[in-house]
Design an enzyme around this catalytic site. Structure first.
Site, PDB file in Angstrom:
ATOM      1  N   GLY A  28       0.847  -1.181   0.000  1.00  0.00           N
ATOM      2  CA  GLY A  28       0.000   0.000   0.000  1.00  0.00           C
ATOM      3  C   GLY A  28       0.884   1.233   0.000  1.00  0.00           C
TER       4      GLY A  28
ATOM      5  CG  ASP B 115     -12.699   6.446  -1.071  1.00  0.00           C
ATOM      6  OD1 ASP B 115     -13.116   6.736  -2.209  1.00  0.00           O
ATOM      7  OD2 ASP B 115     -11.510   6.220  -0.821  1.00  0.00           O
TER       8      ASP B 115
HETATM    9  P1  AMP Z   1      -3.506  -1.449   1.230  1.00  0.00           P
HETATM   10  O1  AMP Z   1      -2.333  -0.833   1.884  1.00  0.00           O
HETATM   11  O2  AMP Z   1      -4.671  -1.628   2.148  1.00  0.00           O
HETATM   12  O3  AMP Z   1      -3.864  -0.784  -0.070  1.00  0.00           O
HETATM   13  O4  AMP Z   1      -3.074  -2.938   0.878  1.00  0.00           O
HETATM   14  C1  AMP Z   1      -2.216  -3.237  -0.191  1.00  0.00           C
HETATM   15  C2  AMP Z   1      -2.637  -4.554  -0.799  1.00  0.00           C
HETATM   16  O5  AMP Z   1      -2.469  -5.619   0.146  1.00  0.00           O
HETATM   17  C3  AMP Z   1      -4.099  -4.626  -1.184  1.00  0.00           C
HETATM   18  O6  AMP Z   1      -4.309  -4.111  -2.444  1.00  0.00           O
HETATM   19  C4  AMP Z   1      -4.404  -6.106  -1.087  1.00  0.00           C
HETATM   20  O7  AMP Z   1      -4.014  -6.750  -2.274  1.00  0.00           O
HETATM   21  C5  AMP Z   1      -3.509  -6.572   0.014  1.00  0.00           C
HETATM   22  N1  AMP Z   1      -4.221  -6.648   1.289  1.00  0.00           N
HETATM   23  C6  AMP Z   1      -4.431  -5.632   2.169  1.00  0.00           C
HETATM   24  N2  AMP Z   1      -5.101  -6.063   3.240  1.00  0.00           N
HETATM   25  C7  AMP Z   1      -5.343  -7.376   3.054  1.00  0.00           C
HETATM   26  C8  AMP Z   1      -6.027  -8.388   3.817  1.00  0.00           C
HETATM   27  N3  AMP Z   1      -6.586  -8.101   4.987  1.00  0.00           N
HETATM   28  N4  AMP Z   1      -6.086  -9.636   3.319  1.00  0.00           N
HETATM   29  C9  AMP Z   1      -5.524  -9.913   2.123  1.00  0.00           C
HETATM   30  N5  AMP Z   1      -4.878  -9.014   1.357  1.00  0.00           N
HETATM   31  C10 AMP Z   1      -4.773  -7.755   1.805  1.00  0.00           C
END
Ligand code: AMP
Length: 407
Positions: free
Chosen positions: A148, A263
């Site tokens: 992220g 959002d």
């Molecule tokens: P984020 O920082 O929330 O955008 O997370 C980056 C990526 O990590 C996301 O686009 C998902 O592909 C993966 N991800 C985030 N949280 C989860 C979760 N709880 N379970 C599985 N994959 C996750």
């Protein structure tokens, strides 16, 4: 990964109280964690367990298999160790690539002063609740799940019994401060921590050190919904209807807690192990009991007329976004998209310039146009969405709302 095995993990999660285990490795670094109460967690986990557990799954759960890889609690750089997981009969959490340590060496600085306090996440509330100490050494770390803006996300398993599968997300405090979103981040965490709904990603707890915040999240076994949408272009009416049913249920839960999401878009939705939808990002949500808000935020294509025009808005912004989401699921792109300019999109939104292709069924068309009303008060309510013929038609039997997967 065999889905039966993962289902058994979900079942284990349902059956066990995450805060019950004995504290594991202690760290010399300042690490704090805040946990929901034991009884609440076990009750809620049981309530929102994956449906239809098989006894075989439960009894043959491999949660208690030996660990595969470990994270160093000294945070020194370490060479990634290949996990044995793939060769085990149990849950494979995959191979850790050492990303947390690699990042920690070259990324982020300590944060001081007010920002550090904002991000310490040890509000007075935690002192009134049972807490347990977690830190990175509490987990075996597996495969990367994604990156992220503020850090990486990994699949992990708790070292202590009972062994839970979770996702741990790391956020760098200094980067949060640089982006001036420390208050928003804190709000996101506080909001998500208090939510318990099968279609809202659970935040089980968090801990922090001087540079980082770690969020212990429910593992969304089927990943990002957006990837599915990109892969397929659009979804069938049945699949779209089931997702919208789950969204409507989750949104009415959020609104009952005075949380407006603001959002909603495919990028913020994850999929659980049974394909069920999980709202997974609360960056823009706002806790607004009785409040009408005037901040302009959210994603352009999903903004309702009242926000585009800078008028006050209410939870009905999420009704509009649900209409946009329904359209995007069925057609593959949002209804007011105008690639020429942002202003052109704004104008289309303000005029509700809605064109629904002829292949869309009359029932779906009816729901979309009842959600995409210029006047927020004219939008169909979430309770009416749940009763709408297009939703009822595809709802699985024995389900009051679409709690199960959509595929
Ligand atoms: P984020 O920082 O929330 O955008 O997370 C980056 C990526 O990590 C996301 O686009 C998902 O592909 C993966 N991800 C985030 N949280 C989860 C979760 N709880 N379970 C599985 N994959 C996750």
């Amino acid at each position: 990964m065999a889905s039966a095995s993962v289902l058994s993990v979900t079942q284990q999660l349902a059956a066990i109280d995450i805060s019950k285990g004995q504290p594991t490795a202690t760290s010399t670094r300042p690490v704090r964690a805040k946990q929901p109460t034991q009884s609440n967690v076990s009750k809620l986990l049981s309530k929102y367990a994956a449906p239809n557990p098989s006894k075989a799954n439960l009894s043959t759960s491999s949660l208690r298999q030996p660990v595969t890889t470990t994270a160093s609690d000294t945070q020194t750089h370490r060479t990634p160790t290949p996990g044995k997981g793939a060769t085990q009969t149990g849950i494979d959490i995959g191979r850790y690539d050492g990303g947390f340590e690699i990042d920690n060496e070259k990324r982020g600085e300590k944060v001081y002063g007010e920002a550090a306090e904002d991000l310490a996440l040890d509000s007075s509330v935690s002192r009134t609740r049972p807490t347990r100490e977690w830190n990175l050494a509490s987990f075996d770390i597996g495969r990367p799940l994604g990156k992220g803006k503020f850090g990486r996300v990994y699949m992990v398993r708790t070292k202590s019994e009972p062994k839970y599968i979770l996702a741990v997300k790391c956020l760098y405090k200094s980067e949060i401060v640089q982006s001036k979103v420390e208050k928003q981040t804190r709000r996101e965490i506080e909001i998500q921590q208090n939510l318990r709904h099968p279609n809202v990603l659970r935040l089980y707890g968090y801990f922090h050190d001087e540079k980082r915040i770690f969020l212990m999240l429910e593992f969304a076994g089927k990943g990002e919904l957006y990837k599915q949408l990109s892969k397929h272009g659009c979804f069938s009416e049945k699949r779209s209807s089931r997702y919208i049913d789950q969204m409507a249920d989750a949104l009415s839960y959020l609104h009952s807690k005075h949380v407006i999401h603001r959002d909603i878009k495919p990028e913020n939705l994850l999929l659980g192990i049974n394909g069920e939808l999980k709202i997974g990002d609360f960056g823009w949500s706002v806790h607004a009991p009785g409040n009408r808000r005037m901040t302009l935020c959210g994603t352009l294509d999903y903004l309702p007329p009242e926000m585009v025009e800078g008028r006050e808005h209410s939870e009905k912004v999420d009704y509009w976004a649900l209409g946009v989401l329904t359209y995007e699921f069925l057609i593959g792109n949002p209804p007011f998209e105008d690639r020429n300019s942002v202003n052109a999109t704004y104008r289309r939104i303000a005029r509700v310039d809605l064109k629904i292709p002829s292949h869309v069924s009359p029932e779906a068309r009816d729901l979309i146009s009842k959600l995409l009303k210029y006047d927020p008060e004219q939008r169909i309510s979430l309770a009416e969405v749940a009763r709408h013929p297009w939703i009822v038609k595809y709802r699985p039997k024995q389900s009051s709302s679409g709690g199960s997967g959509a595929q």
